[in-house]
Write a protein that holds these residues in place. Structure first.
Motif, PDB file in Angstrom:
ATOM      1  N   ASN A 313       0.825  -1.201   0.000  1.00 48.31           N
ATOM      2  CA  ASN A 313       0.000   0.000   0.000  1.00 48.31           C
ATOM      3  C   ASN A 313       0.863   1.256   0.000  1.00 48.31           C
ATOM      4  O   ASN A 313       0.558   2.237  -0.686  1.00 48.31           O
ATOM      5  CB  ASN A 313      -0.930  -0.008   1.217  1.00 48.31           C
ATOM      6  N   HIS A 314       1.945   1.210   0.764  1.00 46.19           N
ATOM      7  CA  HIS A 314       2.840   2.371   0.781  1.00 46.19           C
ATOM      8  C   HIS A 314       3.461   2.615  -0.589  1.00 46.19           C
ATOM      9  O   HIS A 314       3.611   3.770  -1.016  1.00 46.19           O
ATOM     10  CB  HIS A 314       3.942   2.178   1.821  1.00 46.19           C
ATOM     11  N   SER A 315       3.805   1.544  -1.288  1.00 44.35           N
ATOM     12  CA  SER A 315       4.392   1.704  -2.619  1.00 44.35           C
ATOM     13  C   SER A 315       3.429   2.415  -3.568  1.00 44.35           C
ATOM     14  O   SER A 315       3.838   3.244  -4.386  1.00 44.35           O
ATOM     15  CB  SER A 315       4.769   0.334  -3.189  1.00 44.35           C
ATOM     16  N   VAL A 316       2.142   2.104  -3.438  1.00 42.59           N
ATOM     17  CA  VAL A 316       1.132   2.731  -4.296  1.00 42.59           C
ATOM     18  C   VAL A 316       0.991   4.217  -3.987  1.00 42.59           C
ATOM     19  O   VAL A 316       1.121   5.058  -4.874  1.00 42.59           O
ATOM     20  CB  VAL A 316      -0.229   2.022  -4.126  1.00 42.59           C
ATOM     21  N   VAL A 317       0.732   4.545  -2.732  1.00 40.51           N
ATOM     22  CA  VAL A 317       0.445   5.942  -2.397  1.00 40.51           C
ATOM     23  C   VAL A 317       1.696   6.808  -2.425  1.00 40.51           C
ATOM     24  O   VAL A 317       1.607   8.034  -2.524  1.00 40.51           O
ATOM     25  CB  VAL A 317      -0.245   6.065  -1.029  1.00 40.51           C
ATOM     26  N   ASN A 318       2.865   6.182  -2.356  1.00 36.97           N
ATOM     27  CA  ASN A 318       4.093   6.961  -2.350  1.00 36.97           C
ATOM     28  C   ASN A 318       4.665   7.168  -3.747  1.00 36.97           C
ATOM     29  O   ASN A 318       5.691   7.833  -3.902  1.00 36.97           O
ATOM     30  CB  ASN A 318       5.148   6.282  -1.465  1.00 36.97           C
ATOM     31  N   SER A 319       4.014   6.630  -4.759  1.00 41.75           N
ATOM     32  CA  SER A 319       4.444   6.876  -6.144  1.00 41.75           C
ATOM     33  C   SER A 319       3.827   8.192  -6.606  1.00 41.75           C
ATOM     34  O   SER A 319       2.938   8.240  -7.461  1.00 41.75           O
ATOM     35  CB  SER A 319       4.010   5.710  -7.039  1.00 41.75           C
ATOM     36  N   GLN A 320       4.305   9.277  -6.033  1.00 45.45           N
ATOM     37  CA  GLN A 320       3.645  10.571  -6.147  1.00 45.45           C
ATOM     38  C   GLN A 320       4.135  11.434  -7.301  1.00 45.45           C
ATOM     39  O   GLN A 320       3.359  12.162  -7.920  1.00 45.45           O
ATOM     40  CB  GLN A 320       3.845  11.370  -4.854  1.00 45.45           C
ATOM     41  N   TYR A 321       5.421  11.381  -7.555  1.00 45.46           N
ATOM     42  CA  TYR A 321       6.015  12.389  -8.423  1.00 45.46           C
ATOM     43  C   TYR A 321       5.419  12.407  -9.828  1.00 45.46           C
ATOM     44  O   TYR A 321       5.251  13.471 -10.423  1.00 45.46           O
ATOM     45  CB  TYR A 321       7.533  12.176  -8.515  1.00 45.46           C
ATOM     46  N   ASP A 322       5.084  11.234 -10.356  1.00 44.80           N
ATOM     47  CA  ASP A 322       4.530  11.170 -11.709  1.00 44.80           C
ATOM     48  C   ASP A 322       3.238  11.963 -11.833  1.00 44.80           C
ATOM     49  O   ASP A 322       2.851  12.354 -12.944  1.00 44.80           O
ATOM     50  CB  ASP A 322       4.266   9.715 -12.107  1.00 44.80           C
ATOM     51  N   PHE A 323       2.564  12.212 -10.722  1.00 41.16           N
ATOM     52  CA  PHE A 323       1.283  12.922 -10.760  1.00 41.16           C
ATOM     53  C   PHE A 323       1.421  14.354 -10.256  1.00 41.16           C
ATOM     54  O   PHE A 323       1.012  15.298 -10.917  1.00 41.16           O
ATOM     55  CB  PHE A 323       0.249  12.148  -9.939  1.00 41.16           C
TER      56      PHE A 323
END
Length: 434
Positions: A313-323
């Motif tokens: 779950n952390h990997s999902v929500v922490n993939s921030q920069y692309d957005f």
């Protein structure tokens, strides 16, 4: 695709009825529904909704304003998810119109920007900060309080708390402090973040939102035939099942019967601490047995949810920069006020709503740093805590299963328009990090 494979992909739900306060009508929706009525689209399970009512009347930093929007989505015959209606606030009225793709181009674009601004507030405050950081730290603290370092559950969970308290301390010091990053570069600021966490935590349950299969079921999106191309669901379930199998081997290898579990004073004290509402307790709702383990299955499910939250779950929500790296795509802050009518606007008015260059740069730098991974990939642990035969065998089988999962995701990505990488086992960190 932001709703299906963005950094906050768990807000979308199957729409079973149009909310009473959503002003969308048949006439409005008809051009987008491929000759269906709203009722027919609902019956065919082709309508989906995101309702961010939790943001209604949320206090914000300074004089900023956050919307509490609703957005209706439709699955086309080509299995594409498209937004067909946005209402930016909860109360219907002449100054709260329903925005449509048939509206003037930049009017519709501005409505989508304000919707994403609201979605970003939930993502940063609760999904990222509260769940995958603060909650995971609570799990870690309770482990250290109640479980000896030699306890098999401590050794199972320890790799997934690596650096957690250190990075959380830094986050609170730099991000959530007065006039910190959150105050300066998000619409809701510190005051809104804390209030939003309070609101959402009052509804959050470990056995629903904290357990992937149950969360998908509650939102009506378990089946790929209902919501096709939901990459988060499809790839996350593969990793979730691998974690579940891993945990099962460890638990069953150390407990011969449920009597052994019931008589384990350390694990029972840990469970009590996690549900306790007293000062220092975690106050977690939806915990099996309300703080007393009596079945091995309940322990397996709980440990799976904890490991999933701290890693996948952390990997999902922490993939921030692309957005967040392109503010018009996923703005953490906007200048000006949300639109209250559907008048045509110009591109210059869109640009005026975006943050200035310095703010944009700081958002890019901040989310870039937050997106970095500081622990090894899932299953490749920094420290070997499980040195017993049961733990070592389970870990070896876990890593082999993750390799298989990675190959399957690689094959899926070859068929996708864009690869979805944040749930590839090689990209998932063991524990929350910066």
């Amino acid at each position: 695709m932001q709703r299906l494979s963005g950094c906050n992909p768990t807000m979308i739900k199957l729409c079973t009825e149009i909310p009473y306060n959503f002003g969308v009508t048949e006439e409005m929706a008809r051009p987008m529904l491929e000759n269906l009525t709203l009722e027919e689209a609902i019956k065919q399970q082709r309508l989906f909704i995101c309702n961010l009512r939790i943001l209604d009347k949320l206090p914000c930093a300074g004089d900023r304003k956050i919307c509490a929007p609703m957005c209706l989505f439709f699955i086309t015959a080509k299995e594409e998810l498209i937004p067909i209606a946005i209402q930016l606030n909860q109360e219907m009225g002449p100054d709260n119109p329903v925005f449509l793709p048939t509206d003037p181009e930049y009017t519709w674009m501005l409505a989508k920007m304000y919707y994403n601004n609201a979605d970003a507030a939930i993502h940063q405050a609760f999904m990222n900060l509260a769940v995958t950081r603060m909650l995971v730290e609570s799990f870690a603290i309770c482990c250290h309080r109640n479980l000896s370092p030699s306890h098999p559950v401590f050794r199972l969970l320890a790799p997934h708390f690596f650096y957690t308290m250190a990075t959380n301390n830094l986050s609170l010091d730099k991000l959530l402090c007065l006039n910190g990053w959150i105050d300066r570069y998000t619409t809701i600021g510190r005051v809104g973040t804390l209030e939003l966490i309070r609101r959402m935590w009052s509804e959050w349950r470990l056995d629903v939102q904290g357990t992937l299969p149950n969360d998908l079921l509650a939102r009506g999106v378990t089946s790929p035939t209902v919501l096709p191309n939901y990459r988060y669901r499809d790839d996350a379930m593969l990793v979730y099942n691998a974690i579940y199998n891993y945990v099962t081997k460890v638990v069953e290898g150390h407990y011969d019967s449920k009597r052994d579990l019931i008589n384990d004073q350390e694990i029972q004290a840990w469970a009590t601490d996690l549900v306790s509402e007293s000062p220092g307790g975690c106050g977690i709702k939806g915990f099996p047995g309300n703080g007393q383990f009596s079945r091995l299955d309940d322990l397996v499910q709980t440990l799976t949810s904890i490991i999933y939250t701290s890693s996948v779950n952390h990997s999902v929500v922490n993939s921030q920069y692309d957005f967040y790296g392109f503010p018009a795509c996923y703005p953490s802050i906007l200048r000006g006020n949300p639109p209250t009518n559907k008048d045509s606007i110009k591109e210059e008015e869109i640009l005026q709503q975006l943050p200035d260059r310095v703010t944009t740069l700081n958002i890019m730098v901040g989310t870039g740093i937050l997106s970095e991974k500081s622990t090894k990939a899932l299953g490749n642990f920094e420290i070997r805590y499980q040195y017993d035969a049961v733990g070592q065998n389970a870990t070896e089988e876990f890593t082999k299963e993750l390799v298989k999962v990675g190959k399957l995701i690689d094959a899926r990505n070859k068929q996708r328009m864009q690869p979805y990488l944040c749930l590839h086992p090689s990209c998932i960190p063991n524990a929350p990090n910066m």
